[in-house]
Design an enzyme around this catalytic site. Structure first.
Site, short mmCIF file in Angstrom:
data_model
loop_
_atom_site.label_atom_id
_atom_site.label_comp_id
_atom_site.label_asym_id
_atom_site.label_seq_id
_atom_site.Cartn_x
_atom_site.Cartn_y
_atom_site.Cartn_z
N LYS A 67 0.81 -1.23 0.00
CA LYS A 67 0.00 0.00 0.00
C LYS A 67 0.84 1.28 0.00
O LYS A 67 0.43 2.28 -0.57
CB LYS A 67 -0.93 0.02 1.22
N ASP A 103 -10.43 3.63 1.34
CA ASP A 103 -10.81 3.35 2.73
C ASP A 103 -11.39 4.61 3.38
O ASP A 103 -12.23 4.52 4.29
CB ASP A 103 -9.58 2.89 3.55
N ALA A 128 -2.72 2.46 14.98
CA ALA A 128 -2.01 3.54 14.27
C ALA A 128 -1.41 3.03 12.98
O ALA A 128 -0.46 3.59 12.47
CB ALA A 128 -0.93 4.12 15.18
N TYR A 229 -13.60 -7.70 9.88
CA TYR A 229 -14.85 -8.27 9.35
C TYR A 229 -14.89 -9.79 9.41
O TYR A 229 -15.85 -10.41 9.00
CB TYR A 229 -15.12 -7.79 7.92
P1 NAP Z 1 -1.73 -2.54 10.00
O1 NAP Z 1 -1.31 -1.39 9.16
O2 NAP Z 1 -0.89 -3.76 10.09
O3 NAP Z 1 -1.99 -1.96 11.47
C1 NAP Z 1 -2.39 -2.84 12.50
C2 NAP Z 1 -2.49 -2.05 13.80
O4 NAP Z 1 -2.93 -2.97 14.82
C3 NAP Z 1 -1.16 -1.46 14.28
O5 NAP Z 1 -1.42 -0.23 14.91
C4 NAP Z 1 -0.70 -2.51 15.30
O6 NAP Z 1 0.17 -2.05 16.27
C5 NAP Z 1 -2.04 -2.85 15.93
N1 NAP Z 1 -1.99 -4.11 16.69
C6 NAP Z 1 -1.67 -5.34 16.24
N2 NAP Z 1 -1.74 -6.24 17.25
C7 NAP Z 1 -2.09 -5.53 18.36
C8 NAP Z 1 -2.32 -5.89 19.72
N3 NAP Z 1 -2.20 -7.17 20.14
N4 NAP Z 1 -2.70 -4.91 20.57
C9 NAP Z 1 -2.83 -3.63 20.15
N5 NAP Z 1 -2.62 -3.22 18.89
C10 NAP Z 1 -2.26 -4.17 18.00
O7 NAP Z 1 -3.17 -3.08 9.52
P2 NAP Z 1 -4.33 -2.22 8.83
O8 NAP Z 1 -4.22 -2.33 7.36
O9 NAP Z 1 -4.37 -0.89 9.46
O10 NAP Z 1 -5.63 -3.07 9.24
C11 NAP Z 1 -6.09 -3.08 10.59
C12 NAP Z 1 -7.40 -3.87 10.65
O11 NAP Z 1 -8.41 -3.19 9.92
C13 NAP Z 1 -7.29 -5.27 10.04
O12 NAP Z 1 -8.03 -6.16 10.81
C14 NAP Z 1 -7.94 -5.10 8.67
O13 NAP Z 1 -8.52 -6.30 8.20
C15 NAP Z 1 -9.01 -4.07 9.00
N6 NAP Z 1 -9.40 -3.29 7.82
C16 NAP Z 1 -10.69 -3.40 7.43
C17 NAP Z 1 -11.13 -2.67 6.35
C18 NAP Z 1 -12.55 -2.80 5.95
O14 NAP Z 1 -12.88 -2.42 4.82
N7 NAP Z 1 -13.42 -3.26 6.83
C19 NAP Z 1 -10.25 -1.84 5.65
C20 NAP Z 1 -8.92 -1.75 6.08
C21 NAP Z 1 -8.50 -2.49 7.18
P3 NAP Z 1 1.78 -2.24 16.07
O15 NAP Z 1 2.19 -1.24 15.02
O16 NAP Z 1 2.32 -1.95 17.41
O17 NAP Z 1 2.00 -3.65 15.62
#
Ligand code: NAP
Length: 283
Positions: A67, A103, A128, A229
């Site tokens: 991304k 998004d 974040a 989801y």
């Molecule tokens: P990402 O960039 O990998 O970010 C993940 C975030 O979760 C980071 O801030 C990470 O912290 C935190 N995290 C991971 N494990 C954790 C824990 N045990 N406790 C607290 N924080 C934790 O992922 P992303 O792309 O932002 O996606 C995040 C979620 O949103 C995913 O589940 C994804 O499927 C969902 N999403 C859904 C949609 C939709 O259309 N519904 C769209 C986008 C994303 P660290 O940096 O410290 O690891």
């Protein structure tokens, strides 16, 4: 000529997008396909350049881990993609490629669909990463003061710096808090968004509530939106529903961000209903 759309990922894994967009294209009567492409990081530039030259290329979604890296391979960025620092959609435009982040619009459309009405309170966003950046930017542009809490304080601070801290352009302020500050912010929050991977099937914290957030601290009428989801009812949403709060799962945003991408690719009104039925059948 049949048109082709893709999801660029590595690994490509299981995704609902091919099913969702396939259903959307069929509902629109388009001769178009959508398939996952497993693209190694070192091949990203070559693959994107080849797609841009292909007259059958309709557009693409981009996901982990590309991304951010894909931003170097597009000709132009939308203000949303530029501000968030991530592209999830490629659109052929004027012989080049435009990078957008649907998004942002997808999250806002899901909120609208859930009946969220800003009443002057603030929002709390957990996480974040990429999704948290998109959500915080979207809320700020809507004029909602947004508080970001993450397990790593530095990541939350970086997000705030990226989005301009005291306000993203004409937007409302985005601020970061630590675990103690989170408890202080919840009683005044009209919206809580989980943008972490916590609660996701197969993730490292499948049965947990992100940052151990206590939904009991939220006011009556607050809306809790989990971007995860799979499963649709996460531990956070179960706790919110048990508390009598409005609980919104991530499938809605998934459909709306896909619909925004389809709108950009086809120039047509996306068949949101058909796309939703396709993902609900799987979700
Ligand atoms: P990402 O960039 O990998 O970010 C993940 C975030 O979760 C980071 O801030 C990470 O912290 C935190 N995290 C991971 N494990 C954790 C824990 N045990 N406790 C607290 N924080 C934790 O992922 P992303 O792309 O932002 O996606 C995040 C979620 O949103 C995913 O589940 C994804 O499927 C969902 N999403 C859904 C949609 C939709 O259309 N519904 C769209 C986008 C994303 P660290 O940096 O410290 O690891």
């Amino acid at each position: 000529m049949a048109r082709r759309a893709y999801l660029l990922a590595h690994p490509v894994g299981h995704s609902l997008s091919p099913r969702m967009h396939g259903a959307g294209f069929r509902a629109l009567g388009l001769d178009a396909t959508y398939e996952g492409l497993d693209v190694l990081p070192e091949r990203l530039g070559t693959v994107v350049a080849a797609l841009a030259r292909d007259p059958a290329f309709l557009g693409a979604n981009v996901t982990t881990p590309h991304k951010r890296a894909v931003m170097a391979h597009v000709d132009d960025l939308t203000p949303a993609a530029d501000a968030v620092g991530a592209v999830n959609t490629l659109v052929p435009k004027g012989g080049g490629l435009l990078g957008d982040n649907t998004d942002v619009a997808g999250f806002l459309a899901a909120l609208d669909e859930a009946g969220y009405v800003q009443r002057g309170g603030h929002a709390v966003v957990l996480g974040a990463g990429g999704a948290a950046n998109a959500v915080a930017y979207a809320l700020s542009r809507r004029g909602v003061r947004t508080v970001v809490a993450a397990r790593r304080a530095a990541a939350a601070e970086e997000l705030v710096t990226r989005l301009g801290g005291g306000g993203t352009g004409a937007g409302a302020a985005v601020v970061a808090v630590g675990p103690t500050g989170l408890a202080v912010e919840l009683p005044g929050a009209e919206l809580l968004v989980n943008a972490t991977t916590v609660g996701m099937v197969g993730g490292p914290a499948e049965t947990a509530v992100p940052l151990d957030v206590d939904v009991g601290l939220l006011p009556e009428g607050a809306l809790v939106h989990d971007l995860v989801y799979n499963p649709r009812i996460t531990p956070l949403l179960a706790a919110a529903a048990a508390r009598g709060l409005t609980a919104v799962d991530g499938l809605s945003m998934l459909v709306w961000q896909g619909a925004e991408a389809a709108r950009l690719w086809t120039g047509l009104e996306p068949p949101v209903g058909a796309m939703r039925v396709a993902v609900e059948a799987q979700g």
